[in-house]
Design a protein around this motif. Structure first.
Motif, PDB file in Angstrom:
ATOM      1  N   SER A 181       7.121 -24.437 -36.482  1.00  0.00           N
ATOM      2  CA  SER A 181       6.393 -24.060 -35.278  1.00  0.00           C
ATOM      3  C   SER A 181       7.367 -23.589 -34.204  1.00  0.00           C
ATOM      4  O   SER A 181       8.135 -22.657 -34.430  1.00  0.00           O
ATOM      5  CB  SER A 181       5.510 -25.205 -34.809  1.00  0.00           C
ATOM      6  OG  SER A 181       4.557 -24.767 -33.865  1.00  0.00           O
ATOM      7  N   ASP A 186       0.052 -18.163 -31.479  1.00  0.00           N
ATOM      8  CA  ASP A 186      -0.615 -19.218 -30.735  1.00  0.00           C
ATOM      9  C   ASP A 186      -1.562 -18.754 -29.630  1.00  0.00           C
ATOM     10  O   ASP A 186      -2.638 -19.322 -29.464  1.00  0.00           O
ATOM     11  CB  ASP A 186       0.429 -20.142 -30.102  1.00  0.00           C
ATOM     12  CG  ASP A 186       1.216 -20.917 -31.138  1.00  0.00           C
ATOM     13  OD1 ASP A 186       0.899 -22.083 -31.376  1.00  0.00           O
ATOM     14  OD2 ASP A 186       2.153 -20.345 -31.710  1.00  0.00           O
ATOM     15  N   HIS A 198      -1.142 -25.550 -40.560  1.00  0.00           N
ATOM     16  CA  HIS A 198       0.104 -25.467 -39.802  1.00  0.00           C
ATOM     17  C   HIS A 198       1.012 -26.655 -40.126  1.00  0.00           C
ATOM     18  O   HIS A 198       0.675 -27.811 -39.861  1.00  0.00           O
ATOM     19  CB  HIS A 198      -0.221 -25.459 -38.307  1.00  0.00           C
ATOM     20  CG  HIS A 198       0.951 -25.160 -37.427  1.00  0.00           C
ATOM     21  ND1 HIS A 198       1.591 -23.935 -37.427  1.00  0.00           N
ATOM     22  CD2 HIS A 198       1.594 -25.915 -36.501  1.00  0.00           C
ATOM     23  CE1 HIS A 198       2.562 -23.949 -36.541  1.00  0.00           C
ATOM     24  NE2 HIS A 198       2.592 -25.145 -35.972  1.00  0.00           N
TER      25      HIS A 198
END
Length: 649
Positions: free
Chosen positions: A175, A209, A345
């Motif tokens: 991430s 995002d 994710h």
């Protein structure tokens, strides 16, 4: 050494610790406490911990925790494996140890020197933090720093000062830490030989995002910035905080009651959350976002690269592909590999990976990745073990549930094929001769929900969710093929090409690609002679799969950006216009007997914010600006709406 249950728990704890802002833990059971302590005991017994403050070229010092195998005292040497993170490197203190170190327990047992660093301006590191800090391609003095220089300076200090290192360094991160991994391979240090950006933040505006085709990812960003806040002026460990109280379990109701985006700042952030403000104040792909497009600087990359992500990544589904394609274009000599599995994710770093939501994959895909792909990659480049052979793309084919290896991506065997929207809710394989349109009324006061359950926030597994709840709405258009006579495999990005009009001056057009299961679909998890389950006692997402409409890909598109993401323009009411965009890549097989379905709608709430259906700056919209609009989708003829697929031959 560890039971499978213990290994899964340790991986989960590591992911929670470094992937997202920490929240107060729920009280642990005696059993879970014991397993956590087993992990800490192993790390403490096998590693010595040191904490350093490493000076960057401009004098700023970054807090760095280093775990060194105790065999270094016997003369053994180990390569360095590093994470740079904005999410803290807890536990702090040289006598405090985590439950595990490295990407998975495999690495802790193998032994590396593990390094965890608070990036500039976060927690115990000095300086000012900037989300996705802009890259500075031209550096005129030591004051010109970015994340690539911080990585370089950190590596340079580590290889010169940490005892027992071999002079080889690898970096990984999931991430936002994936963003910092990406930055490290730009003008990289010579000692950096292997980098793995995993589910990497790559471009907040271009499909990750924050924004997808101009539509703001409302619920995920609101939740993120409740917990991820500025640190304060001085270095400090993470403060203890309480979870945000939404006051309801119903996210649809919460965000609808919230009203406009401006209300979020006034009611909940009190104009004191700069990360939220930077998102809503920059609704176009302007200089602010373009300066943060880290992928544009991936040229002449020296380290080996393994880019990892999941088909069902609800946060950063596009970043890994954007990086991979940029390397292919600007750095063809790089030894790079794309790895994509059936994961949410970060799902590859925890658990078994045998299912997402209601959909099962027939094998433990995450365990396979950690043992057969990730571990060998770092072992080869950091320790020179195994043959080091790797395909260009190592991807999991959903639908038939099998791993595939290709020497390029998309596969060279792929051939572009068009699927045309047609009259009576059908999909045609040839251009329909007749032309017409379908229409619906989009009402911002009653937006189409993104999921058919009462739930707060964004469900982590929504990208496999059943879409039958949506197909029954009058403000959703549904098109589908006849049952397929043979398997159809899509391998690569999907292009959406719509001809639309609106009675407003702006509207969203959200497109979903769906796999419709046959009415009699086997339940592989059913026990022999078991009674049919009581639908009234089943969890909300556990349903029978006969007729299931599995979401394969879905993307919103804000209509005013149809010509440019930097310069929005209004619609002329009733005038047909073209909207063309790409969905992220897939490798999915629609099996014989299944149907291919396409749904088109103009809201997807609260996954994305509502479009007032007036041409204006949406963050400044008032409640009175939200109006109904009649939307039309045109099919047939030479310029009707269609989807373009790369079909694997």
């Amino acid at each position: 050494m560890f039971t499978p249950w213990t290994r899964a728990l340790i991986i989960l704890l590591l992911t929670i610790q470094f992937l997202r802002p920490q929240e107060p833990a729920t009280p642990a059971t005696p059993e879970s406490t014991t397993d956590h302590e087993v992990g800490m005991k192993y790390v403490r017994e096998n590693y010595s911990k040191y904490e350093y403050r490493i000076a960057m070229r401009d004098g700023i010092k970054l807090f760095t925790a280093v775990y060194i195998p105790k065999e270094v005292m016997e003369g053994k040497k180990y390569p360095i494996l590093m994470v740079r993170t904005p999410y803290n490197v807890a536990p702090y203190g040289e006598d405090e140890f985590p439950a595990t170190v490295g990407p998975s327990p495999l690495f802790a047992r193998e032994k590396f020197i593990f390094v965890y660093q608070d990036v500039r301006g976060r927690y115990m590191s000095e300086g000012d933090f900037t989300i996705t800090r802009p890259q500075k391609p031209v550096k005129k003095s030591v004051k010109d720093t970015d994340e690539s220089t911080d990585a370089y300076d950190s590596i340079d200090w580590l290889v010169k000062n940490v005892p027992g290192n071999t002079g080889k360094v690898g970096i990984w991160g999931i991430s936002q830490p994936g963003f910092f991994a990406t930055a490290s391979m730009i003008d990289s240090h010579p000692a950096l030989v292997a980098v793995s950006p995993q589910a990497p933040v790559t471009d907040y505006y271009l499909g990750d995002d924050s924004y997808h085709n101009g539509a703001f990812m409302l619920a995920a960003r609101f939740n993120m910035y409740q917990g991820f806040r500025p640190r304060g002026d001085e270095p400090a460990p993470p403060p203890k905080t309480l979870p945000f109280d939404y006051g309801t379990p119903d996210g649809y109701d919460f965000y609808l009651s919230l009203g406009t985006l401006a209300n979020a700042d006034e009611r909940y952030f009190k104009n004191m959350q700069p990360y939220w403000s930077m998102n809503v104040k920059n609704p176009t792909y302007n200089d602010f976002w373009q300066a943060r497009s880290i992928w544009k600087y991936l040229k002449d990359v020296k380290p080996a690269v393994m880019i990892v992500g999941g088909w069902y990544d609800q946060e950063d589904p596009q970043g890994l592909f954007r990086q991979f394609y940029q390397l292919k274009k600007e750095s063809p000599q790089t030894a790079d590999m794309l790895v994509v599995g059936p994961w949410v994710h970060g799902g590859f770093a925890r658990g078994d990976g045998d299912r997402v939501g209601n959909v099962t994959f027939g094998s433990k895909t995450a365990l396979y990745y950690r043992e057969k792909i990730e571990f060998p990659f770092f072992m080869h480049y950091l320790k020179g073990k195994d043959e080091g052979k790797q395909p260009k793309a190592w991807v999991f084919e959903t639908g038939v549930n099998q791993w595939r290896q290709f020497d390029e991506w998309p596969p060279k065997q792929s051939k572009t094929t068009d699927l045309f929207l047609n009259e009576n809710g059908k999909i045609a394989w040839q251009t329909p001769a007749a032309a017409g349109f379908d229409e619906y009324i989009s009402d911002p006061a009653k937006p189409v929900p993104y999921i058919g359950h009462i739930l707060m926030g964004v469900r982590y597994d929504f990208m496999t969710e059943d879409q039958r709840f949506s197909a029954s709405r009058t403000d959703v258009l549904v098109y589908k093929t006849e049952p397929l006579e043979h398997d159809v495999t899509i391998s690569g990005p999907i292009t959406v090409d719509l001809k639309v009009s609106t009675s407003g001056t702006d509207s969203d057009f959200d497109v979903k690609l769906i796999d419709v299961f046959p009415a009699k679909y086997p339940d592989y998890e059913a026990k022999p002679d078991a009674k049919p389950p009581d639908p009234h006692t089943l969890p909300a997402n556990l349903i029978q799969l006969g007729g299931y409409q599995e979401l394969i890909r879905g993307e919103p598109f804000r209509g005013k950006y149809r010509k440019s993401l930097t310069n929005p323009i209004p619609f002329e009411p009733g005038k047909p216009e073209r909207i063309t965009f790409q969905m992220p890549d897939v490798l999915h097989t629609f099996r014989a007997g299944h149907r291919i379905m396409v749904q088109v709608q103009s809201s997807w709430f609260p996954l994305t914010d509502r479009n007032p259906q007036k041409f204006l700056n949406i963050p400044d919209a008032h409640s009175t600006d939200f109006v109904k609009a009649t939307e039309r989708v045109y099919w047939g003829g030479a310029d009707g709406s269609k989807l373009e697929f790369p079909l694997l031959q």
